[in-house]
Design a protein around this motif. Sequence first.
Motif, PDB file in Angstrom:
ATOM      1  N   LEU A   1     -29.333 -21.509 -30.491  1.00 19.85           N
ATOM      2  CA  LEU A   1     -28.756 -20.509 -30.005  1.00 19.85           C
ATOM      3  C   LEU A   1     -29.697 -19.841 -28.897  1.00 19.85           C
ATOM      4  O   LEU A   1     -29.430 -19.289 -27.977  1.00 19.85           O
TER       5      LEU A   1
ATOM      6  N   ILE B   1     -19.368 -19.814 -33.008  1.00 22.92           N
ATOM      7  CA  ILE B   1     -20.744 -19.460 -33.449  1.00 22.92           C
ATOM      8  C   ILE B   1     -21.070 -18.412 -34.364  1.00 22.92           C
ATOM      9  O   ILE B   1     -21.671 -18.566 -35.479  1.00 22.92           O
TER      10      ILE B   1
ATOM     11  N   PRO C   1     -32.615 -16.546 -32.843  1.00 22.43           N
ATOM     12  CA  PRO C   1     -31.749 -17.627 -32.277  1.00 22.43           C
ATOM     13  C   PRO C   1     -32.493 -19.115 -32.220  1.00 22.43           C
ATOM     14  O   PRO C   1     -31.689 -19.995 -32.200  1.00 22.43           O
TER      15      PRO C   1
ATOM     16  N   VAL D   1     -26.748 -25.190 -32.688  1.00 23.00           N
ATOM     17  CA  VAL D   1     -25.188 -25.018 -32.353  1.00 23.00           C
ATOM     18  C   VAL D   1     -24.833 -26.476 -32.005  1.00 23.00           C
ATOM     19  O   VAL D   1     -25.316 -27.233 -31.253  1.00 23.00           O
TER      20      VAL D   1
ATOM     21  N   ALA E   1     -22.275 -23.712 -36.026  1.00 21.77           N
ATOM     22  CA  ALA E   1     -23.742 -23.086 -35.950  1.00 21.77           C
ATOM     23  C   ALA E   1     -24.291 -23.360 -37.447  1.00 21.77           C
ATOM     24  O   ALA E   1     -23.441 -23.276 -38.348  1.00 21.77           O
TER      25      ALA E   1
ATOM     26  N   LEU F   1     -26.116 -11.940 -28.416  1.00 20.13           N
ATOM     27  CA  LEU F   1     -25.123 -12.825 -28.107  1.00 20.13           C
ATOM     28  C   LEU F   1     -24.039 -12.216 -27.392  1.00 20.13           C
ATOM     29  O   LEU F   1     -23.230 -12.719 -26.475  1.00 20.13           O
TER      30      LEU F   1
END
Length: 264
Positions: free
Chosen positions: A83, A104, A127, A132, A139, A192
């Motif tokens: 991520l 996600i 992250p 992903v 995720a 995000l």
Amino acid sequence: MAFSATTYDKGNFGKVYKVTFGNTRAALKKVPCTVVTKEEIQKEKYIYRSLRHSNVVKLLADPWLDSDGVWNIPLELISGKTLEKLMFSSQSYMELTKPVIITIINGMCEGLAYMHSKSIVHQDLKPDNIMVERGTYRAVIIDLGLARFQKNGLCFGAEGGNWCYSAPEIFQGKPRDQFSDVWAMGKILAELLIVPRARLPPNITPVQVFAAMNMNPYGLPVHRMVDRFVLFRPTMAQILGQIVQAGRRWILLTSFLGNLGIAF
């Protein structure tokens, strides 16, 4: 077992390589025995064995110590990107559309809620520790090397984790627990979702997060997740339903405003 020419990833104490393991591809984590004890490896194995969820990385076989004094831990290989790279790399091949972002978010929050239901604290959510999967956008929470068990509010195992995604109480000397995991996940969601996407400072406040979300339906649950006071912060089980509903409202609101010619 054939190793790739380059390192696949780096964990907290070792490196991860793409390998052929039996009839499948695997991510082989290699950790020198000089930096981790047999007891710590056994604890990590027990944690992996306690978890069976599509949004948490799987252990494929028991770890073993090779002749070079290196522990080998064979893990599920997730073909995709972290991520971190999807959010902050200009060379990302995945477009983070609203449906992709929702997939996600639901996946990593469901994975963390499951871990907590098994009394396991990740300790190092960021992250970089969310993979992903290409195509499905599944995720997957990875790197459980610092994860530990929590029982009756007390955690058992080594303390650890990064500072950038540490809850306010960690800077006051409090131990990491499921509530600090919730705070870290809340900050990941905020990074995000805010536009333009940016890395938020460690001392971000709930009010600043809510304002940065700019009327996004995720604003309220994320605001609650990053509450500075642990007593007011929800568990993942308590907030998961609101997160799922926020994703549905986001799609509906976008569609409604789009019909009015308003971009959102």
